[in-house]
Design a protein around this motif. Structure first.
Motif, PDB file in Angstrom:
ATOM      1  N   SER A  94       0.856  -1.187   0.000  1.00  0.00           N
ATOM      2  CA  SER A  94       0.000   0.000   0.000  1.00  0.00           C
ATOM      3  C   SER A  94       0.894   1.240   0.000  1.00  0.00           C
ATOM      4  O   SER A  94       2.081   1.171   0.341  1.00  0.00           O
ATOM      5  N   PRO A  95       0.348   2.380  -0.380  1.00  0.00           N
ATOM      6  CA  PRO A  95       1.157   3.610  -0.361  1.00  0.00           C
ATOM      7  C   PRO A  95       1.721   3.913   1.025  1.00  0.00           C
ATOM      8  O   PRO A  95       2.861   4.360   1.148  1.00  0.00           O
ATOM      9  N   SER A  96       0.932   3.630   2.065  1.00  0.00           N
ATOM     10  CA  SER A  96       1.434   3.915   3.416  1.00  0.00           C
ATOM     11  C   SER A  96       2.620   3.011   3.760  1.00  0.00           C
ATOM     12  O   SER A  96       3.567   3.456   4.424  1.00  0.00           O
ATOM     13  N   ALA A  97       2.591   1.754   3.311  1.00  0.00           N
ATOM     14  CA  ALA A  97       3.716   0.854   3.578  1.00  0.00           C
ATOM     15  C   ALA A  97       4.959   1.306   2.820  1.00  0.00           C
ATOM     16  O   ALA A  97       6.074   1.225   3.343  1.00  0.00           O
ATOM     17  N   GLU A  98       4.776   1.792   1.578  1.00  0.00           N
ATOM     18  CA  GLU A  98       5.911   2.295   0.815  1.00  0.00           C
ATOM     19  C   GLU A  98       6.502   3.537   1.472  1.00  0.00           C
ATOM     20  O   GLU A  98       7.723   3.689   1.544  1.00  0.00           O
ATOM     21  N   GLU A 115      15.263  12.269  -2.178  1.00  0.00           N
ATOM     22  CA  GLU A 115      14.864  10.932  -2.625  1.00  0.00           C
ATOM     23  C   GLU A 115      13.617  10.463  -1.877  1.00  0.00           C
ATOM     24  O   GLU A 115      12.719   9.851  -2.454  1.00  0.00           O
ATOM     25  N   PHE A 116      13.558  10.770  -0.583  1.00  0.00           N
ATOM     26  CA  PHE A 116      12.380  10.423   0.209  1.00  0.00           C
ATOM     27  C   PHE A 116      11.139  11.121  -0.343  1.00  0.00           C
ATOM     28  O   PHE A 116      10.087  10.501  -0.497  1.00  0.00           O
ATOM     29  N   ASP A 117      11.283  12.398  -0.649  1.00  0.00           N
ATOM     30  CA  ASP A 117      10.143  13.149  -1.192  1.00  0.00           C
ATOM     31  C   ASP A 117       9.700  12.559  -2.537  1.00  0.00           C
ATOM     32  O   ASP A 117       8.502  12.467  -2.823  1.00  0.00           O
ATOM     33  N   SER A 118      10.671  12.159  -3.342  1.00  0.00           N
ATOM     34  CA  SER A 118      10.352  11.553  -4.641  1.00  0.00           C
ATOM     35  C   SER A 118       9.603  10.231  -4.450  1.00  0.00           C
ATOM     36  O   SER A 118       8.605   9.963  -5.127  1.00  0.00           O
ATOM     37  N   LEU A 119      10.076   9.390  -3.535  1.00  0.00           N
ATOM     38  CA  LEU A 119       9.423   8.135  -3.253  1.00  0.00           C
ATOM     39  C   LEU A 119       8.015   8.336  -2.695  1.00  0.00           C
ATOM     40  O   LEU A 119       7.076   7.623  -3.039  1.00  0.00           O
ATOM     41  N   ARG A 122       5.703   9.408  -5.532  1.00  0.00           N
ATOM     42  CA  ARG A 122       5.386   8.256  -6.386  1.00  0.00           C
ATOM     43  C   ARG A 122       4.406   7.322  -5.700  1.00  0.00           C
ATOM     44  O   ARG A 122       3.496   6.789  -6.341  1.00  0.00           O
ATOM     45  N   ALA A 123       4.585   7.100  -4.376  1.00  0.00           N
ATOM     46  CA  ALA A 123       3.685   6.200  -3.647  1.00  0.00           C
ATOM     47  C   ALA A 123       2.289   6.785  -3.580  1.00  0.00           C
ATOM     48  O   ALA A 123       1.302   6.071  -3.720  1.00  0.00           O
ATOM     49  N   LEU A 124       2.196   8.090  -3.379  1.00  0.00           N
ATOM     50  CA  LEU A 124       0.877   8.718  -3.288  1.00  0.00           C
ATOM     51  C   LEU A 124       0.191   8.794  -4.657  1.00  0.00           C
ATOM     52  O   LEU A 124      -1.035   8.780  -4.746  1.00  0.00           O
ATOM     53  N   ALA A 125       0.984   8.841  -5.710  1.00  0.00           N
ATOM     54  CA  ALA A 125       0.405   8.915  -7.054  1.00  0.00           C
ATOM     55  C   ALA A 125      -0.168   7.553  -7.492  1.00  0.00           C
ATOM     56  O   ALA A 125      -1.100   7.515  -8.302  1.00  0.00           O
ATOM     57  N   SER A 126       0.361   6.483  -6.973  1.00  0.00           N
ATOM     58  CA  SER A 126      -0.115   5.168  -7.428  1.00  0.00           C
ATOM     59  C   SER A 126      -1.290   4.637  -6.637  1.00  0.00           C
ATOM     60  O   SER A 126      -1.862   5.192  -5.817  1.00  0.00           O
TER      61      SER A 126
END
Length: 126
Positions: A94-98, A115-119, A122-126
């Motif tokens: 899930s996005p929260s786990a990512e 990099e954290f912000d990028s990840l 990306r997690a919130l977008a999916s």
């Protein structure tokens, strides 16, 4: 040796390999078949050893359909096991786990804030 001798030799080698392949396939199918009892398997094996060509042809005619069904079942089982393995290894997250995983990496110093912000994005977008 002429070219025709080579082709005849090649043809007989092909026939020999094909016969061996058919015999092995029939032997494997006899042992794979759970509907045959031990006596039935023994009789088929004796028939194949005593009269190999006739035994193989009779087996293919008499039990060819169930032979194909067993092969298809084995193929489906292998495909299902492979799919289950892939699902277990690549478990959907899930996005929260990512984000949580990325936060742990950030806290350990493995990734930077950018990099954290990028990840996270990306997690919130999916």
């Amino acid at each position: 040796m002429s070219i025709w001798d080579f082709f005849v030799w090649f043809f007989w080698i092909y026939i020999f390999i094909t016969c061996i392949w058919i015999f092995i396939t029939v032997f494997v199918d006899i042992f794979r078949d759970h509907t045959l009892n031990g006596w039935g398997k023994t009789l088929w094996i004796i028939f194949l050893v005593v009269l190999p060509f006739l035994g193989a042809f009779v087996y293919l005619i008499a039990r060819g359909r169930s032979m194909g069904e067993r092969q298809m079942k084995q193929s489906r089982d292998a495909q299902a096991a492979s799919a289950e393995y892939i699902r277990s290894v690549a478990a959907p997250t899930s996005p929260s786990a990512e984000i949580e995983s990325a936060k742990k990496l950030l806290d350990s110093g493995a990734i930077t804030q950018a990099e954290f912000d990028s990840l996270k994005t990306r997690a919130l977008a999916s």
